[in-house]
Enzyme design. Sequence first.
Site, PDB file in Angstrom:
ATOM      1  N   ASP A   1     -81.791 -60.945  42.720  1.00 47.97           N
ATOM      2  CA  ASP A   1     -82.099 -59.692  42.051  1.00 47.97           C
ATOM      3  C   ASP A   1     -80.805 -59.184  41.413  1.00 47.97           C
ATOM      4  OD1 ASP A   1     -83.582 -57.334  41.444  1.00 47.97           O
ATOM      5  OD2 ASP A   1     -84.692 -57.609  43.303  1.00 47.97           O
TER       6      ASP A   1
ATOM      7  N   ASP B   1     -83.540 -56.085  37.155  1.00 40.89           N
ATOM      8  CA  ASP B   1     -84.149 -54.798  37.495  1.00 40.89           C
ATOM      9  C   ASP B   1     -84.175 -53.884  36.262  1.00 40.89           C
ATOM     10  OD1 ASP B   1     -84.808 -53.128  40.026  1.00 40.89           O
ATOM     11  OD2 ASP B   1     -83.331 -51.866  39.025  1.00 40.89           O
TER      12      ASP B   1
ATOM     13  N   GLU C   1     -87.800 -57.061  34.903  1.00 39.57           N
ATOM     14  CA  GLU C   1     -88.716 -55.989  35.272  1.00 39.57           C
ATOM     15  C   GLU C   1     -88.610 -54.938  34.194  1.00 39.57           C
ATOM     16  OE1 GLU C   1     -89.489 -52.617  38.668  1.00 39.57           O
ATOM     17  OE2 GLU C   1     -87.547 -52.925  37.755  1.00 39.57           O
TER      18      GLU C   1
ATOM     19  N   HIS D   1     -92.217 -55.010  46.346  1.00 37.66           N
ATOM     20  CA  HIS D   1     -91.677 -53.976  47.221  1.00 37.66           C
ATOM     21  C   HIS D   1     -91.881 -52.567  46.658  1.00 37.66           C
ATOM     22  CE1 HIS D   1     -88.827 -54.628  44.091  1.00 37.66           C
ATOM     23  NE2 HIS D   1     -88.154 -53.552  44.453  1.00 37.66           N
ATOM     24  N   ASP D   2     -92.452 -52.459  45.480  1.00 39.61           N
ATOM     25  CA  ASP D   2     -92.675 -51.146  44.871  1.00 39.61           C
ATOM     26  C   ASP D   2     -94.146 -50.741  44.857  1.00 39.61           C
ATOM     27  OD1 ASP D   2     -89.983 -50.849  44.234  1.00 39.61           O
ATOM     28  OD2 ASP D   2     -90.205 -51.729  42.237  1.00 39.61           O
TER      29      ASP D   2
HETATM   30  C1  GLC Z   1     -86.835 -51.207  40.172  1.00 38.69           C
HETATM   31  C2  GLC Z   1     -86.910 -51.668  41.597  1.00 38.69           C
HETATM   32  C3  GLC Z   1     -87.060 -50.455  42.466  1.00 38.69           C
HETATM   33  C4  GLC Z   1     -85.837 -49.576  42.268  1.00 38.69           C
HETATM   34  C5  GLC Z   1     -85.617 -49.242  40.802  1.00 38.69           C
HETATM   35  C6  GLC Z   1     -84.236 -48.686  40.551  1.00 38.69           C
HETATM   36  O1  GLC Z   1     -88.001 -50.591  39.769  1.00 38.69           O
HETATM   37  O2  GLC Z   1     -87.949 -52.576  41.764  1.00 38.69           O
HETATM   38  O3  GLC Z   1     -87.236 -50.783  43.815  1.00 38.69           O
HETATM   39  O4  GLC Z   1     -86.001 -48.392  42.994  1.00 38.69           O
HETATM   40  O5  GLC Z   1     -85.732 -50.364  39.982  1.00 38.69           O
HETATM   41  O6  GLC Z   1     -83.271 -49.675  40.714  1.00 38.69           O
END
Ligand code: GLC
Length: 566
Positions: free
Chosen positions: A98, A203, A258, A331-332
């Site tokens: 990540d 991310d 993401e 995880h979100d």
């Molecule tokens: C992404 C991650 C999340 C995090 C956010 C800020 O959405 O998946 O868990 O809180 O970025 O880094």
Amino acid sequence: MKTNWYERAVVYQIYPFSFLDNNNDGWGDIEGIISKLDYIKDLGVTAIWFSPLYKSPDYDYGYDIADYRAIDEKFGTMADFDRLLAECHKRDLKVIMDMVLNHTSMEHPWFKKALESPDSPYRDYYIIRKGKQEKGKLLPPTNWASTFTGSAWERIGDSDEFYLHLFCREQPDLNWENPKVREEIIAILKFWLDKGVDGFRFDVFNMFSKVYPFQDDHQKGTFQKGGQYFVDGPRMHELLKELNEKALSLYDSYTVGESYHPSKENALEYVRRDNHELDSIFNFAHLAADNIADKKFFWKPFNLRQFKDGLFQPQKDNYGLGWNTLVLENHDNPRSVSRFGIDTKNYRYEAATMLATITYLGFGIPYIYMGQEVGLTNCPFDNIEEMKDPVSHFVYDLMTSYGMPKKLAFNFIKYGARDHARVPMAWNDSVNGGFNEGALPWQKVNPNYRQINVEKDLKSDKSIYRYFQKLLKLKKESEAAIYGKLEEYAHDDRQLIAYSRQYEDEGLFILANFSKRPAVYEAPAELVWSGVLLNNYPELENKSGTLKLKPYQAVVLQLAQPTNKK
Ligand code: GLC
């Protein structure tokens, strides 16, 4: 150098905090992960994505990095990581790290140095601006909102300056305009690639580039105040191309981004193969089919049409141009069997296997979140204090500050909280579900671990894990499941989901009942099949082409001849 290994990949996501606590200190660790690599490999996956393992003060549980080149002590050491990498490679498992590059932790030395002196060169590593004076009051430089509620600006001490943070205040945004920052980032990527990791998950990558000069957002009803000035910013494509040219393309690496509310056009441009930016991005559109305006916490009755549109659109858009990903959990997000209007109590096995079948046989890389392979469910949290995710607290505080009664606010949060997927894995029915040997885990353990756990699933006649094994085998061995063109059927049906995948002479037909009521499917005449490749029930009721599906039944049919659906 670069090959397309990712096209046939199946990825398993590990959230290290909660996977397995080998040294019994309450936190998951690398040693724990190593001890379960055979379990992961046997599932049929080909790669593991590790949520952040780096040194972090954990305001956002690892997504606030204080040192990009160090493993956090609670997880182990760099030597442990090197062993993990070697053990993964020994089993032919690729490793995806990540990378959180939109922001650092406020405890990163760059940020600390930036705050130490107004002349520090590190100040320009971040986005620092003077506030606005209005009627004798000092206001933030713009009206932009943080993704996690509140202003996106935090005042620096009692100065008149603020720094930008699009997430928690403990996560200051990096200034990607500064070439030095980009150099540092490229060096970090190379550091990990040189170690031998196989790829990265970026991310919230599409917030790297901001629109300058900064200005207030006067648009109404947008997903986030200021979003138009920091999502899909003007230099996004250029920045990704630079990372690709100077680091990623020099190795046989894979990237998944993401993205946050990307436009349809940008979503394609990021992954278009000849653009040389990313290999894939996540698509979450279908996961919004049971919440309002794509806001996790606002529940609405599940809408299957929306789910289908969200799931299939990028598969159609990207086909032939770039690659795609297939996601149900991470995880979100809450656990998939505990949402979408599913009757989890009576049909957990059927629903978990149905969801996986309809999702993973589509066009793209299956992403499986730890525990999904045994159908772990949401956690019955009793109160807000049990939730560790700062976002749950921000939203709860916001709602109660508007006068919403505490109980109601908590029930609201409970539906979509990120905490559900972050509780310790349930391995068996011993203390703490086998996560460790009894030390208090960092996060509540789901009390249903005695009924739902890995060991029990593996022994069951209706094992979700064993079904996943068959499904993933089919996915990896079928050219149609990897390269086939997708054609959707029964689009308007409110119970069924159906599509074909066809590649050269091979064809698959995927059909499922996404409801707890029996469903009937009149197969169109053009659909001729020669066998049932997969079924989450012992039988498929078929009366001259009229298929009767039981609750959450999913089947995969081998097509005898290509259909000519246009
Ligand atoms: C992404 C991650 C999340 C995090 C956010 C800020 O959405 O998946 O868990 O809180 O970025 O880094």
